[in-house]
Design an enzyme around this catalytic site. Structure first.
Site, PDB file in Angstrom:
ATOM      1  N   ASP A   1      -4.593  -6.896  -2.553  1.00 40.72           N
ATOM      2  CA  ASP A   1      -5.899  -6.640  -1.920  1.00 40.72           C
ATOM      3  C   ASP A   1      -6.943  -7.663  -2.373  1.00 40.72           C
ATOM      4  O   ASP A   1      -7.754  -8.135  -1.578  1.00 40.72           O
ATOM      5  CB  ASP A   1      -6.406  -5.230  -2.260  1.00 40.72           C
ATOM      6  CG  ASP A   1      -5.589  -4.144  -1.563  1.00 40.72           C
ATOM      7  OD1 ASP A   1      -4.594  -4.490  -0.885  1.00 40.72           O
ATOM      8  OD2 ASP A   1      -5.934  -2.949  -1.710  1.00 40.72           O
TER       9      ASP A   1
ATOM     10  N   ASN B   1       9.573 -19.994   4.155  1.00 43.45           N
ATOM     11  CA  ASN B   1       9.879 -20.044   2.730  1.00 43.45           C
ATOM     12  C   ASN B   1      11.027 -19.090   2.408  1.00 43.45           C
ATOM     13  O   ASN B   1      10.935 -17.897   2.689  1.00 43.45           O
ATOM     14  CB  ASN B   1       8.652 -19.629   1.912  1.00 43.45           C
ATOM     15  CG  ASN B   1       8.949 -19.613   0.428  1.00 43.45           C
ATOM     16  OD1 ASN B   1       9.232 -20.651  -0.170  1.00 43.45           O
ATOM     17  ND2 ASN B   1       8.935 -18.428  -0.177  1.00 43.45           N
TER      18      ASN B   1
ATOM     19  N   GLU C   1       9.216 -25.501  -5.061  1.00 44.20           N
ATOM     20  CA  GLU C   1       8.903 -24.573  -6.161  1.00 44.20           C
ATOM     21  C   GLU C   1       9.862 -24.813  -7.321  1.00 44.20           C
ATOM     22  O   GLU C   1      11.051 -25.060  -7.107  1.00 44.20           O
ATOM     23  CB  GLU C   1       9.030 -23.101  -5.747  1.00 44.20           C
ATOM     24  CG  GLU C   1       7.949 -22.616  -4.819  1.00 44.20           C
ATOM     25  CD  GLU C   1       8.110 -21.130  -4.463  1.00 44.20           C
ATOM     26  OE1 GLU C   1       8.578 -20.334  -5.295  1.00 44.20           O
ATOM     27  OE2 GLU C   1       7.761 -20.781  -3.317  1.00 44.20           O
TER      28      GLU C   1
ATOM     29  N   TYR D   1      14.711 -22.087  -9.616  1.00 49.20           N
ATOM     30  CA  TYR D   1      14.237 -21.466 -10.863  1.00 49.20           C
ATOM     31  C   TYR D   1      15.327 -21.433 -11.912  1.00 49.20           C
ATOM     32  O   TYR D   1      15.104 -21.701 -13.078  1.00 49.20           O
ATOM     33  CB  TYR D   1      13.728 -20.047 -10.574  1.00 49.20           C
ATOM     34  CG  TYR D   1      12.427 -20.060  -9.804  1.00 49.20           C
ATOM     35  CD1 TYR D   1      11.215 -20.029 -10.477  1.00 49.20           C
ATOM     36  CD2 TYR D   1      12.416 -20.176  -8.422  1.00 49.20           C
ATOM     37  CE1 TYR D   1      10.006 -20.085  -9.793  1.00 49.20           C
ATOM     38  CE2 TYR D   1      11.218 -20.242  -7.723  1.00 49.20           C
ATOM     39  CZ  TYR D   1      10.017 -20.192  -8.416  1.00 49.20           C
ATOM     40  OH  TYR D   1       8.827 -20.264  -7.734  1.00 49.20           O
TER      41      TYR D   1
ATOM     42  N   HIS E   1       0.820  -1.213   0.000  1.00 48.42           N
ATOM     43  CA  HIS E   1       0.000   0.000   0.000  1.00 48.42           C
ATOM     44  C   HIS E   1       0.855   1.265   0.000  1.00 48.42           C
ATOM     45  O   HIS E   1       0.433   2.307  -0.494  1.00 48.42           O
ATOM     46  CB  HIS E   1      -0.920   0.015   1.236  1.00 48.42           C
ATOM     47  CG  HIS E   1      -2.038  -0.994   1.134  1.00 48.42           C
ATOM     48  ND1 HIS E   1      -2.700  -1.491   2.236  1.00 48.42           N
ATOM     49  CD2 HIS E   1      -2.592  -1.592   0.064  1.00 48.42           C
ATOM     50  CE1 HIS E   1      -3.626  -2.359   1.832  1.00 48.42           C
ATOM     51  NE2 HIS E   1      -3.578  -2.429   0.523  1.00 48.42           N
TER      52      HIS E   1
HETATM   53  C1  NOJ Z   1       9.896 -17.805  -4.839  1.00 46.57           C
HETATM   54  C2  NOJ Z   1       8.846 -17.318  -3.905  1.00 46.57           C
HETATM   55  O1  NOJ Z   1       8.677 -18.267  -2.884  1.00 46.57           O
HETATM   56  C3  NOJ Z   1       7.526 -17.029  -4.571  1.00 46.57           C
HETATM   57  O2  NOJ Z   1       6.721 -16.359  -3.658  1.00 46.57           O
HETATM   58  C4  NOJ Z   1       7.764 -16.238  -5.847  1.00 46.57           C
HETATM   59  O3  NOJ Z   1       6.573 -15.825  -6.446  1.00 46.57           O
HETATM   60  C5  NOJ Z   1       8.588 -17.085  -6.781  1.00 46.57           C
HETATM   61  N1  NOJ Z   1       9.869 -17.327  -6.167  1.00 46.57           N
HETATM   62  C6  NOJ Z   1       8.812 -16.473  -8.151  1.00 46.57           C
HETATM   63  O4  NOJ Z   1       9.603 -15.350  -8.061  1.00 46.57           O
END
Ligand code: NOJ
Length: 477
Positions: free
Chosen positions: A70, A184, A381, A327, A58
């Site tokens: 939001d 996380n 992830e 990633y 915000h």
């Molecule tokens: C890791 C994070 O845990 C997640 O919240 C995020 O959206 C992704 N990477 C992509 O950047």
């Protein structure tokens, strides 16, 4: 005729070995991932308190692209659709996070928000009714703002508040949730105490982030011990923590190899070594470099606090599995960069280039398995961002490539990965780029009040992989 008799079995044998490599082992779970702030919306509904993300988004459009959580994907109201989507991609598991201020709006036990508990009960029950297991992230970066006013993670007294919150989660959901990760990506969210541009934007580089690291590790260990001592016997679940990881040397020089090892210890080891190594405590290279730099800066104490021997023993072994988000791979070389003081500068490492490289993923998994033997690994992830579109062939190729590397790590290298949840089930609010960066296998129409979800081509691909529990033949190496 002879040729047939001799060659055919060889071909069959090769094909068989290949298909065994690219098949998920029995019991391996497959699913998708999201987090509360990125999907739920309803930021101030039904008694939810303000989180540090609400406050930051915000007040700091300059760092967050102006979009906010939001409403986001409105999953607070549309969770049944989310579960249907998970079912449609044949997911076994849904990794989601619980918003701390939706449960405890003030961060304290003075108000326990029943509507928040009801929401997560409904989501969990809907998942189980559809044969999908919940995997819950306890902290995906949304501390109650009221606790940030008390200092946030650098204030160790916050640990008690976090433990009280976790007790509510174990009490209310632990009969049905068997997989928990405490935090996380500490390497990412703790930057919020080192820079202005990540919530809560506490610009105390090289100091605030280390203080917060210290408290975070104590909080993690407290949660694991709480679960182990009071809930494991009846609930029989597992508690771990999730790290971001992917670091390799730029060249095969000894110097780069050493730089990569330092980078791994500063990026993952600082959090993982105290928990998963045989000896516990911070990695020696981290301890020595931060202590030396602190002394050279004329400080009376190290910027990185020390654990007592008792604390080292308490934290050591406080996990049942290792969560890994991957990633891309950062390729690093030796050199001093970053402001003074900073964790980057302390590490003496320069990231030269980041590459989307599945062989880097496989090597990273092998490094983790060698460094912290004896712990199962869950890929919590993995995914690719683009600018949108339903014909997301690049995402399909990414998943095919990375799932192939994962299966090679498991079936050829013996890395003990037991599960995989892709990022992300749907397009979500991305921290630094709002709704423009798309990671979903489902598209979300953020301009529609319905937040309409539509499967992308990648959803069909994932449904095939998850349903057949193997990588389709045309994608194998
Ligand atoms: C890791 C994070 O845990 C997640 O919240 C995020 O959206 C992704 N990477 C992509 O950047």
């Amino acid at each position: 005729m002879w040729t047939l008799v001799i060659v055919l079995p060889a071909v069959l044998a090769t094909g068989w070995a290949q298909s065994a490599t690219y098949r998920f082992p029995d019991g391996f779970f497959l699913g998708a991932s999201t987090s509360a702030y990125q999907v739920e919306g309803a930021w101030n509904e039904d008694g939810k308190g303000e989180s540090i993300q609400d406050n930051f988004f915000h007040n700091h459009p300059e760092y967050t692209s102006g979009d906010t959580g939001d409403v986001a994907c409105d999953s607070y109201h549309k969770y049944k659709e989310d579960v249907q989507m998970l079912k449609d991609i044949n997911a076994d598991v849904y990794r989601f996070s619980i918003s701390w201020p939706r449960i405890l709006p003030t961060g304290d036990l003075d108000v326990i928000n029943q509507a928040g508990i009801d929401y997560y009960n409904n989501l969990i029950n809907e998942l189980l009714a559809n044969g999908i297991q919940p995997l819950v992230t306890i902290y995906h970066w949304d501390m109650p703002q009221s606790l940030q006013y008390l200092g946030g993670w650098p204030n160790e007294l916050i640990v008690d508040y976090f433990v009280e919150h976790a007790r509510i989660l174990f009490e209310n959901f632990g009969d049905r949730v068997k997989w928990w990760t405490t935090f996380n990506e500490p390497a990412v969210f703790l930057r919020g105490y080192a820079s202005a541009n990540i919530a809560p934007g506490q610009n105390a580089s090289g100091i605030g982030d280390y203080l917060a690291t210290h408290a975070m590790l104590k909080a993690h260990a407290r949660l694991w011990h709480l679960y182990d001592e009071q809930y494991r016997a009846t609930q029989n679940g597992s508690v771990g923590i999730t790290f971001s990881f992917g670091l390799e040397p730029l060249t095969n020089s000894t110097e780069d190899a050493e730089a990569a090892e330092r980078a791994r210890q500063f990026d993952m080891g600082i959090y993982a070594h105290p928990i998963y190594s045989a000896e516990g405590d911070y990695p020696t290279v981290v301890r020595e470099r931060v202590d030396a730099n602190s002394a050279a800066e004329g400080r009376p104490r190290s910027r990185l606090p020390s654990f007592t021997q008792e604390e080292v023993q308490y934290i050591r072994g406080s996990a049942d599995f290792i969560g890994v988000n991957h990633y891309q791979t950062d390729y690093v070389t030796s050199g001093v960069t970053g402001i003074s003081p900073s964790k980057t500068r302390d590490s003496g490492v320069i990231t030269s280039v980041s590459r989307i490289d599945s062989s880097g993923f496989r090597r990273s998994l092998n490094w983790i398995a060698n460094e912290y033997p004896g712990y199962p690994i869950i890929i919590t992830e993995n995914g690719l961002k683009d600018l949108g579109g339903r014909n997301d062939v690049t995402r399909i190729n990414y998943f095919a490539d990375f799932l192939g590397a994962l299966l090679e790590a498991v079936n050829l290298d013996g890395v003990p990965v037991i599960g995989y949840t892709l990022w992300s089930l749907m397009d979500v609010l991305e921290w630094d780029s709002g709704f423009t960066a798309k990671f979903g296998v489902y598209e979300v129409d953020f301009s529609s009040p319905n937040r309409t979800r539509t499967p992308k081509d990648s959803a069909a691909f994932i449904a095939e992989v998850y349903g057949s529990r193997q990588l389709p033949e045309q994608y194998r190496l």
